[in-house]
Design a protein around this motif. Structure first.
Motif, PDB file in Angstrom:
ATOM      1  N   LEU A 172       0.839  -1.201   0.000  1.00  0.00           N
ATOM      2  CA  LEU A 172       0.000   0.000   0.000  1.00  0.00           C
ATOM      3  C   LEU A 172       0.871   1.247   0.000  1.00  0.00           C
ATOM      4  O   LEU A 172       0.602   2.199  -0.743  1.00  0.00           O
ATOM      5  CB  LEU A 172      -0.941   0.016   1.205  1.00  0.00           C
ATOM      6  CG  LEU A 172      -1.820   1.260   1.328  1.00  0.00           C
ATOM      7  CD1 LEU A 172      -2.716   1.429   0.100  1.00  0.00           C
ATOM      8  CD2 LEU A 172      -2.642   1.203   2.599  1.00  0.00           C
ATOM      9  N   LYS A 173       1.923   1.233   0.790  1.00  0.00           N
ATOM     10  CA  LYS A 173       2.825   2.388   0.841  1.00  0.00           C
ATOM     11  C   LYS A 173       3.447   2.648  -0.536  1.00  0.00           C
ATOM     12  O   LYS A 173       3.631   3.791  -0.942  1.00  0.00           O
ATOM     13  CB  LYS A 173       3.912   2.128   1.881  1.00  0.00           C
ATOM     14  CG  LYS A 173       4.750   3.318   2.206  1.00  0.00           C
ATOM     15  CD  LYS A 173       5.694   3.014   3.363  1.00  0.00           C
ATOM     16  CE  LYS A 173       6.478   4.250   3.733  1.00  0.00           C
ATOM     17  NZ  LYS A 173       7.346   4.009   4.878  1.00  0.00           N
ATOM     18  N   THR A 174       3.728   1.586  -1.266  1.00  0.00           N
ATOM     19  CA  THR A 174       4.357   1.686  -2.583  1.00  0.00           C
ATOM     20  C   THR A 174       3.424   2.274  -3.642  1.00  0.00           C
ATOM     21  O   THR A 174       3.879   2.962  -4.545  1.00  0.00           O
ATOM     22  CB  THR A 174       4.833   0.283  -3.042  1.00  0.00           C
ATOM     23  OG1 THR A 174       5.772  -0.208  -2.099  1.00  0.00           O
ATOM     24  CG2 THR A 174       5.468   0.314  -4.416  1.00  0.00           C
ATOM     25  N   VAL A 175       2.125   2.022  -3.520  1.00  0.00           N
ATOM     26  CA  VAL A 175       1.196   2.443  -4.574  1.00  0.00           C
ATOM     27  C   VAL A 175       0.211   3.513  -4.140  1.00  0.00           C
ATOM     28  O   VAL A 175      -0.651   3.914  -4.920  1.00  0.00           O
ATOM     29  CB  VAL A 175       0.418   1.236  -5.155  1.00  0.00           C
ATOM     30  CG1 VAL A 175       1.367   0.228  -5.767  1.00  0.00           C
ATOM     31  CG2 VAL A 175      -0.474   0.595  -4.102  1.00  0.00           C
ATOM     32  N   SER A 176       0.330   4.019  -2.925  1.00  0.00           N
ATOM     33  CA  SER A 176      -0.688   4.952  -2.436  1.00  0.00           C
ATOM     34  C   SER A 176      -0.638   6.322  -3.109  1.00  0.00           C
ATOM     35  O   SER A 176      -1.519   7.138  -2.898  1.00  0.00           O
ATOM     36  CB  SER A 176      -0.629   5.093  -0.916  1.00  0.00           C
ATOM     37  OG  SER A 176       0.533   5.749  -0.509  1.00  0.00           O
ATOM     38  N   ASP A 177       0.368   6.550  -3.946  1.00  0.00           N
ATOM     39  CA  ASP A 177       0.409   7.800  -4.718  1.00  0.00           C
ATOM     40  C   ASP A 177      -0.466   7.725  -5.967  1.00  0.00           C
ATOM     41  O   ASP A 177      -0.700   8.739  -6.621  1.00  0.00           O
ATOM     42  CB  ASP A 177       1.849   8.132  -5.121  1.00  0.00           C
ATOM     43  CG  ASP A 177       2.435   7.096  -6.057  1.00  0.00           C
ATOM     44  OD1 ASP A 177       2.373   5.889  -5.732  1.00  0.00           O
ATOM     45  OD2 ASP A 177       2.969   7.480  -7.110  1.00  0.00           O
ATOM     46  N   LEU A 178      -0.955   6.538  -6.295  1.00  0.00           N
ATOM     47  CA  LEU A 178      -1.796   6.370  -7.481  1.00  0.00           C
ATOM     48  C   LEU A 178      -3.213   6.864  -7.208  1.00  0.00           C
ATOM     49  O   LEU A 178      -3.714   6.769  -6.083  1.00  0.00           O
ATOM     50  CB  LEU A 178      -1.863   4.894  -7.889  1.00  0.00           C
ATOM     51  CG  LEU A 178      -0.558   4.243  -8.321  1.00  0.00           C
ATOM     52  CD1 LEU A 178      -0.747   2.745  -8.504  1.00  0.00           C
ATOM     53  CD2 LEU A 178      -0.056   4.883  -9.614  1.00  0.00           C
ATOM     54  N   ASP A 179      -3.847   7.371  -8.261  1.00  0.00           N
ATOM     55  CA  ASP A 179      -5.269   7.714  -8.147  1.00  0.00           C
ATOM     56  C   ASP A 179      -6.040   6.430  -7.821  1.00  0.00           C
ATOM     57  O   ASP A 179      -5.675   5.335  -8.263  1.00  0.00           O
ATOM     58  CB  ASP A 179      -5.797   8.282  -9.469  1.00  0.00           C
ATOM     59  CG  ASP A 179      -5.220   9.651  -9.773  1.00  0.00           C
ATOM     60  OD1 ASP A 179      -4.738  10.324  -8.841  1.00  0.00           O
ATOM     61  OD2 ASP A 179      -5.247  10.049 -10.955  1.00  0.00           O
ATOM     62  N   HIS A 180      -7.092   6.573  -7.070  1.00  0.00           N
ATOM     63  CA  HIS A 180      -8.008   5.471  -6.766  1.00  0.00           C
ATOM     64  C   HIS A 180      -7.431   4.446  -5.792  1.00  0.00           C
ATOM     65  O   HIS A 180      -7.968   3.343  -5.676  1.00  0.00           O
ATOM     66  CB  HIS A 180      -8.513   4.783  -8.042  1.00  0.00           C
ATOM     67  CG  HIS A 180      -8.973   5.734  -9.084  1.00  0.00           C
ATOM     68  ND1 HIS A 180     -10.055   6.573  -8.909  1.00  0.00           N
ATOM     69  CD2 HIS A 180      -8.469   6.041 -10.296  1.00  0.00           C
ATOM     70  CE1 HIS A 180     -10.205   7.326  -9.969  1.00  0.00           C
ATOM     71  NE2 HIS A 180      -9.254   7.028 -10.828  1.00  0.00           N
ATOM     72  N   VAL A 181      -6.341   4.795  -5.106  1.00  0.00           N
ATOM     73  CA  VAL A 181      -5.762   3.932  -4.070  1.00  0.00           C
ATOM     74  C   VAL A 181      -5.694   4.765  -2.797  1.00  0.00           C
ATOM     75  O   VAL A 181      -5.206   5.895  -2.825  1.00  0.00           O
ATOM     76  CB  VAL A 181      -4.342   3.447  -4.463  1.00  0.00           C
ATOM     77  CG1 VAL A 181      -3.706   2.650  -3.337  1.00  0.00           C
ATOM     78  CG2 VAL A 181      -4.396   2.620  -5.747  1.00  0.00           C
ATOM     79  N   PRO A 182      -6.171   4.229  -1.673  1.00  0.00           N
ATOM     80  CA  PRO A 182      -6.114   5.014  -0.428  1.00  0.00           C
ATOM     81  C   PRO A 182      -4.670   5.362  -0.055  1.00  0.00           C
ATOM     82  O   PRO A 182      -3.767   4.545  -0.208  1.00  0.00           O
ATOM     83  CB  PRO A 182      -6.716   4.083   0.627  1.00  0.00           C
ATOM     84  CG  PRO A 182      -7.429   3.030  -0.128  1.00  0.00           C
ATOM     85  CD  PRO A 182      -6.775   2.922  -1.465  1.00  0.00           C
ATOM     86  N   THR A 183      -4.476   6.572   0.434  1.00  0.00           N
ATOM     87  CA  THR A 183      -3.154   7.019   0.858  1.00  0.00           C
ATOM     88  C   THR A 183      -2.744   6.298   2.133  1.00  0.00           C
ATOM     89  O   THR A 183      -3.525   6.200   3.077  1.00  0.00           O
ATOM     90  CB  THR A 183      -3.162   8.544   1.108  1.00  0.00           C
ATOM     91  OG1 THR A 183      -3.583   9.191  -0.084  1.00  0.00           O
ATOM     92  CG2 THR A 183      -1.791   9.050   1.512  1.00  0.00           C
ATOM     93  N   HIS A 184      -1.536   5.778   2.143  1.00  0.00           N
ATOM     94  CA  HIS A 184      -0.961   5.129   3.328  1.00  0.00           C
ATOM     95  C   HIS A 184      -0.408   6.224   4.230  1.00  0.00           C
ATOM     96  O   HIS A 184       0.398   7.041   3.801  1.00  0.00           O
ATOM     97  CB  HIS A 184       0.168   4.193   2.883  1.00  0.00           C
ATOM     98  CG  HIS A 184       0.964   3.621   4.007  1.00  0.00           C
ATOM     99  ND1 HIS A 184       1.952   4.331   4.641  1.00  0.00           N
ATOM    100  CD2 HIS A 184       0.926   2.407   4.596  1.00  0.00           C
ATOM    101  CE1 HIS A 184       2.490   3.574   5.582  1.00  0.00           C
ATOM    102  NE2 HIS A 184       1.883   2.402   5.563  1.00  0.00           N
ATOM    103  N   TYR A 185      -0.849   6.262   5.496  1.00  0.00           N
ATOM    104  CA  TYR A 185      -0.355   7.256   6.436  1.00  0.00           C
ATOM    105  C   TYR A 185       0.688   6.684   7.402  1.00  0.00           C
ATOM    106  O   TYR A 185       1.684   7.334   7.699  1.00  0.00           O
ATOM    107  CB  TYR A 185      -1.493   7.869   7.246  1.00  0.00           C
ATOM    108  CG  TYR A 185      -2.450   8.705   6.430  1.00  0.00           C
ATOM    109  CD1 TYR A 185      -1.989   9.645   5.517  1.00  0.00           C
ATOM    110  CD2 TYR A 185      -3.819   8.566   6.579  1.00  0.00           C
ATOM    111  CE1 TYR A 185      -2.870  10.410   4.768  1.00  0.00           C
ATOM    112  CE2 TYR A 185      -4.707   9.333   5.843  1.00  0.00           C
ATOM    113  CZ  TYR A 185      -4.226  10.247   4.936  1.00  0.00           C
ATOM    114  OH  TYR A 185      -5.097  11.003   4.200  1.00  0.00           O
TER     115      TYR A 185
END
Length: 150
Positions: free
Chosen positions: A66-79
């Motif tokens: 999730l941390k790797t892809v959370s910059d993509l649109d439509h993916v929740p941001t990893h905090y």
């Protein structure tokens, strides 16, 4: 084993309500007064099994993916995530829209215009392709995990 309760503080966020339970996790909404988040905890029953280390490892991989892809649109941001606590967790952006499963269950999906449904499917396919290009395979694509069709 540690039970999750309403009002509990997790990394500065107060848990407000349980919003989902699945085979691998328990998801709660939380807030710090300014921002709403989703907090996914590793399922308690998996931590009680003999192969609990396997499940901790999978949850670790999920957090890092999730941390790797959370910059993509439509993916929740990893905090934030913490894998070293009794109940490992991942904190991510809260997505408030109804899940597709809810729209199907209530037959509301039939009232979403066809162009909107096709657009959503296209966005889903593009997001999955972008995730795959980063070397990650999403292993839990299902209507409960798809949000934001209107």
């Amino acid at each position: 084993m540690h039970t999750i309760i309403k009002g509990q503080d997790i990394a500065g966020f107060q848990l407000t309500e349980q919003i989902g339970v699945g085979s691998s996790g328990e998801v709660w909404s939380g807030t710090n007064g300014q921002e709403q988040v989703a907090v996914k905890f590793l399922n308690k029953s998996l931590l009680e099994r003999k192969d609990h280390e396997t499940h901790r490892h999978r949850f670790r991989n999920e957090a890092l993916a999730l941390k790797t892809v959370s910059d993509l649109d439509h993916v929740p941001t990893h905090y934030h995530h913490d894998l070293e606590v009794e109940r490992p967790y991942i904190i991510m952006k809260y997505i408030g829209e109804n899940a597709v499963s809810e729209l199907i269950e209530k037959s509301e999906i039939l009232y979403v215009p066809l162009p909107s449904r096709l657009y959503a499917i296209t966005q889903l396919a593009n997001t999955i392709q972008a995730i795959h290009h980063r070397g990650i395979i999403h292993r839990d694509i299902k209507p409960q995990n798809i949000h934001g069709i209107d």
